[in-house]
Design a protein around this motif. Structure first.
Motif, PDB file in Angstrom:
ATOM      1  N   LYS A 138      31.905  42.724  41.354  1.00 17.72           N
ATOM      2  CA  LYS A 138      32.348  41.331  41.190  1.00 17.72           C
ATOM      3  C   LYS A 138      31.322  40.366  41.765  1.00 17.72           C
ATOM      4  CE  LYS A 138      36.317  42.124  43.195  1.00 17.72           C
ATOM      5  NZ  LYS A 138      37.693  41.928  43.740  1.00 17.72           N
ATOM      6  N   SER A 177      38.097  40.329  36.724  1.00 17.37           N
ATOM      7  CA  SER A 177      38.378  40.639  38.125  1.00 17.37           C
ATOM      8  C   SER A 177      37.557  39.768  39.067  1.00 17.37           C
ATOM      9  CB  SER A 177      38.113  42.121  38.410  1.00 17.37           C
ATOM     10  OG  SER A 177      36.736  42.422  38.317  1.00 17.37           O
ATOM     11  N   ALA A 178      36.409  39.277  38.565  1.00 18.09           N
ATOM     12  CA  ALA A 178      35.567  38.376  39.368  1.00 18.09           C
ATOM     13  C   ALA A 178      36.036  36.926  39.260  1.00 18.09           C
ATOM     14  CB  ALA A 178      34.112  38.482  38.921  1.00 18.09           C
TER      15      ALA A 178
END
Length: 279
Positions: free
Chosen positions: A137, A169-170
């Motif tokens: 990430k 997800s980042a």
């Protein structure tokens, strides 16, 4: 003359008719038997680009007598083609999409075969400074913040799906001139990233097989979120009764056998293992 002879004798017409009928049945049966030796396999492009399929295909054919007809596509395309009966068996690497495929009734059986990992590669100068990132990430955030060139597969493949999951997800949605959706397989995507001196996400197997011809470097690797499992799925006989289900079952059984698993584990490039077998 022969036709006139048959005309004159009803029993001869009957015998001739039965003879022709059973001859056609014999021909059809023979054609069906020959056809049943062909198995249509759609496989993710990484098994082809890495060279692994060139090892597995002849070994399976020599062992079983089947003929494996292999086409390599991104996972998304392979799943869509298999859903409409265009394959007997598939090898893919997108677990969430595979589970959806099975839940919808398209698949008959699904088994874990092997795994490798995803890595992020890019120019040696590493303009985004991702070498010392704490996780994937953070690496992607640095690429986005610096607007460093990134080439995406952009083809709904397993690698593309993983990449999109990592951006999500980042907490990022990549866009802009620095982010290019290329729309080709992993080998072509790597070559394009090399030409553009850009970052890209690649499975470790394809990277190891192709890296000697590239100026890119492996810059980030090594966490659970980058694991890359592969599964083999045979197609539902209920939905597609005309498929070669016997052949597909034979391929699945062989792929999970000691022989095939050993071939997978022994396949190396520069003394590095490309895929870890399931057992």
């Amino acid at each position: 003359m022969f036709r006139n002879l048959i005309k004159g004798y009803p029993w001869a017409r009957v015998c001739f008719g039965f003879s022709l009928f059973f001859s056609l049945l014999l021909v059809a049966g023979t054609a069906q038997a020959v056809e049943s030796k062909k198995i249509r396999l759609l496989t993710t492009s990484s098994t082809s680009n890495s060279g692994l399929m060139a090892i597995l295909k002849p070994a399976f054919e020599a062992k079983t007598g089947y003929r494996l007809e292999v086409e390599a596509f991104g996972t998304g395309w392979a799943l869509r083609m298999a859903a409409v009966g265009k394959a007997d068996v598939i090898i893919t690497h997108a677990p969430a999409a595979e589970k959806g495929f099975m839940a919808a009734g398209f698949g008959h059986e699904r088994h874990y075969v092997m795994r490798n990992a995803f890595v992020i590669v890019g120019p040696a100068s590493d303009p985004a400074g991702i070498r010392d990132s704490g996780d994937a990430k953070s690496a992607l955030r640095r690429i986005a913040e610096t607007k460093s060139a990134f080439i995406s597969r952009g083809d709904d493949s397993g690698t593309h799906k993983k990449e999109l999951d990592l951006w999500e997800s980042a907490g990022l949605e990549p866009f802009g001139g620095w982010y290019v959706e290329y729309g080709h397989n992993m080998g072509k995507t790597l070559r394009h990233a090399n030409e553009q001196q850009a970052y890209t996400l690649v499975d470790n197997g394809t990277w190891l097989a192709k890296r000697d011809n590239l100026k890119l470097q492996q810059l980030y690797q090594g966490e659970d979120s980058l694991n890359n499992p592969y599964h083999v799925i045979s197609i539902s006989p209920k939905l597609h009764p005309d498929n070669n289900h016997k052949g597909a079952s034979a391929f699945v059984k062989w792929l999970l056998s000691d022989e095939a698993q050993r071939l997978i584990g022994d396949y190396k490039v520069d003394n590095e293992v490309l895929f870890m077998p399931a057992r």
